[in-house]
Write a protein that holds these residues in place. Sequence first.
Motif, PDB file in Angstrom:
ATOM      1  N   UNK A  49       0.841  -1.197   0.000  1.00  0.00           N
ATOM      2  CA  UNK A  49       0.000   0.000   0.000  1.00  0.00           C
ATOM      3  C   UNK A  49       0.879   1.252   0.000  1.00  0.00           C
ATOM      4  N   UNK A  50       0.652   2.111  -0.978  1.00  0.00           N
ATOM      5  CA  UNK A  50       1.387   3.370  -1.050  1.00  0.00           C
ATOM      6  C   UNK A  50       0.471   4.536  -0.708  1.00  0.00           C
ATOM      7  N   UNK A  51       0.967   5.428   0.107  1.00  0.00           N
ATOM      8  CA  UNK A  51       0.258   6.673   0.419  1.00  0.00           C
ATOM      9  C   UNK A  51       0.789   7.739  -0.536  1.00  0.00           C
ATOM     10  N   UNK A  72       1.803   4.044  11.729  1.00  0.00           N
ATOM     11  CA  UNK A  72       1.033   3.073  12.507  1.00  0.00           C
ATOM     12  C   UNK A  72       0.096   2.244  11.624  1.00  0.00           C
ATOM     13  N   UNK A  73       0.064   2.577  10.337  1.00  0.00           N
ATOM     14  CA  UNK A  73      -0.844   1.900   9.407  1.00  0.00           C
ATOM     15  C   UNK A  73      -0.114   0.773   8.677  1.00  0.00           C
ATOM     16  N   UNK A  74      -0.810   0.163   7.718  1.00  0.00           N
ATOM     17  CA  UNK A  74      -0.222  -0.923   6.941  1.00  0.00           C
ATOM     18  C   UNK A  74       0.519  -0.405   5.705  1.00  0.00           C
ATOM     19  N   UNK A  75       0.684   0.897   5.600  1.00  0.00           N
ATOM     20  CA  UNK A  75       1.371   1.487   4.448  1.00  0.00           C
ATOM     21  C   UNK A  75       2.795   0.949   4.333  1.00  0.00           C
ATOM     22  N   UNK A  76       3.209   0.694   3.091  1.00  0.00           N
ATOM     23  CA  UNK A  76       4.561   0.156   2.848  1.00  0.00           C
ATOM     24  C   UNK A  76       5.436   1.109   2.043  1.00  0.00           C
ATOM     25  N   UNK A  77       4.811   2.049   1.335  1.00  0.00           N
ATOM     26  CA  UNK A  77       5.565   2.987   0.504  1.00  0.00           C
ATOM     27  C   UNK A  77       4.921   4.371   0.552  1.00  0.00           C
ATOM     28  N   UNK A 251      -1.182  -5.707  -6.971  1.00  0.00           N
ATOM     29  CA  UNK A 251      -0.068  -6.021  -6.071  1.00  0.00           C
ATOM     30  C   UNK A 251       0.242  -4.855  -5.140  1.00  0.00           C
ATOM     31  N   UNK A 252       0.026  -3.648  -5.645  1.00  0.00           N
ATOM     32  CA  UNK A 252       0.266  -2.437  -4.851  1.00  0.00           C
ATOM     33  C   UNK A 252      -0.874  -1.462  -5.136  1.00  0.00           C
ATOM     34  N   UNK A 253      -1.526  -1.009  -4.094  1.00  0.00           N
ATOM     35  CA  UNK A 253      -2.624  -0.049  -4.236  1.00  0.00           C
ATOM     36  C   UNK A 253      -2.147   1.320  -3.744  1.00  0.00           C
ATOM     37  N   UNK A 262      -9.767  12.438   4.779  1.00  0.00           N
ATOM     38  CA  UNK A 262     -10.252  11.726   5.960  1.00  0.00           C
ATOM     39  C   UNK A 262      -9.126  10.911   6.589  1.00  0.00           C
ATOM     40  N   UNK A 263      -8.364  11.536   7.477  1.00  0.00           N
ATOM     41  CA  UNK A 263      -7.230  10.856   8.094  1.00  0.00           C
ATOM     42  C   UNK A 263      -7.664   9.703   9.006  1.00  0.00           C
ATOM     43  N   UNK A 264      -8.924   9.671   9.397  1.00  0.00           N
ATOM     44  CA  UNK A 264      -9.421   8.565  10.233  1.00  0.00           C
ATOM     45  C   UNK A 264      -9.392   7.249   9.438  1.00  0.00           C
ATOM     46  N   UNK A 265      -9.278   7.352   8.127  1.00  0.00           N
ATOM     47  CA  UNK A 265      -9.158   6.160   7.289  1.00  0.00           C
ATOM     48  C   UNK A 265      -7.969   5.311   7.734  1.00  0.00           C
ATOM     49  N   UNK A 266      -6.942   5.985   8.251  1.00  0.00           N
ATOM     50  CA  UNK A 266      -5.762   5.266   8.744  1.00  0.00           C
ATOM     51  C   UNK A 266      -6.120   4.314   9.884  1.00  0.00           C
ATOM     52  N   UNK A 267      -7.107   4.708  10.684  1.00  0.00           N
ATOM     53  CA  UNK A 267      -7.508   3.883  11.817  1.00  0.00           C
ATOM     54  C   UNK A 267      -8.010   2.514  11.341  1.00  0.00           C
ATOM     55  N   UNK A 268      -8.638   2.491  10.174  1.00  0.00           N
ATOM     56  CA  UNK A 268      -9.128   1.230   9.619  1.00  0.00           C
ATOM     57  C   UNK A 268      -8.003   0.349   9.088  1.00  0.00           C
ATOM     58  N   UNK A 269      -6.846   0.955   8.868  1.00  0.00           N
ATOM     59  CA  UNK A 269      -5.762   0.233   8.205  1.00  0.00           C
ATOM     60  C   UNK A 269      -4.554   0.015   9.104  1.00  0.00           C
ATOM     61  N   UNK A 270      -4.774  -0.022  10.407  1.00  0.00           N
ATOM     62  CA  UNK A 270      -3.671  -0.283  11.323  1.00  0.00           C
ATOM     63  C   UNK A 270      -3.266  -1.747  11.235  1.00  0.00           C
TER      64      UNK A 270
END
Length: 270
Positions: A49-51, A72-77, A251-253, A262-270
């Motif tokens: 997952x890329x931000x 703190x999220x599942x972001x990788x890139x 493979x990468x979103x 909506x930064x609260x979206x990060x809470x769903x992706x911890x």
Amino acid sequence: MKVLLVRMLWLNLEKRIKKRVEKIIRVFVANRKIYQNIIKSISVKEKLLAVLIDPDKFHIKHVTRFFKKVNQSIATHIFVGGSTVEVEATETLVFEIKKHTKLPVILFPGAIHQITNKADALLFLSLISGRNPDYLIGKHVEAIPKLNNTSLEIISTGYVLIESGKETAVERVTKTKAIDRCAIQKIADTAKAGELLGMKLMYLEAGSGALNPVTSEIISRVKENLSIPLIVGGGIKNKQQLENAYSSGADLVVIGTAFEENESFFEELK
């Protein structure tokens, strides 16, 4: 005496050459790290997952707070870039981002002035869905003098713009049209042509703030024909849409606007 002097000079030259070669090897190995890590992650079924951060829309004063959530999220890139960005804005933002995360920072440039050596890698994008020669090869040629003096890992990427319900900034800037979302076979053939031309990554893009994300049918059809990693971005605003993209073959979103709004979206992706 002369023989000794010549030998000393030769030994000194050997050392300098050895150091130079070692440096070149180190740079070469380092410059292949991000792409090879993507390949490795995919081989073990890890979803990436890329931000995406647009320097034109993201205020630098928010970096500290924003990246606390990113880390703190599942972001990788981290992708950095946009269609219309002021000169030096990208470099300034990347420099600040690097202070707050260890995730790889990859340039997603909309123009040559967005290239900065402060990042780790560069998606060398070719807009293969369009027919404007500037964005197929022209801008790439113009970028070479700058890239010759950089240590960025350069990753050749086919960029396919897909119609999403509204005109995007990419279309306006590049003066190209997105491929109709119903022309699935054309989209798949375009992606495959990019792979056969030597692209290392394929990027299906609905565009920033897209009304509709790339459909599952498009993603799965493209993935069936590819042997290179598939990136999907644009219009993904919730966890279900993210999961749909993964399950269809992405493979990468890439998610940008949804996090900005909506930064609260990060809470769903911890």
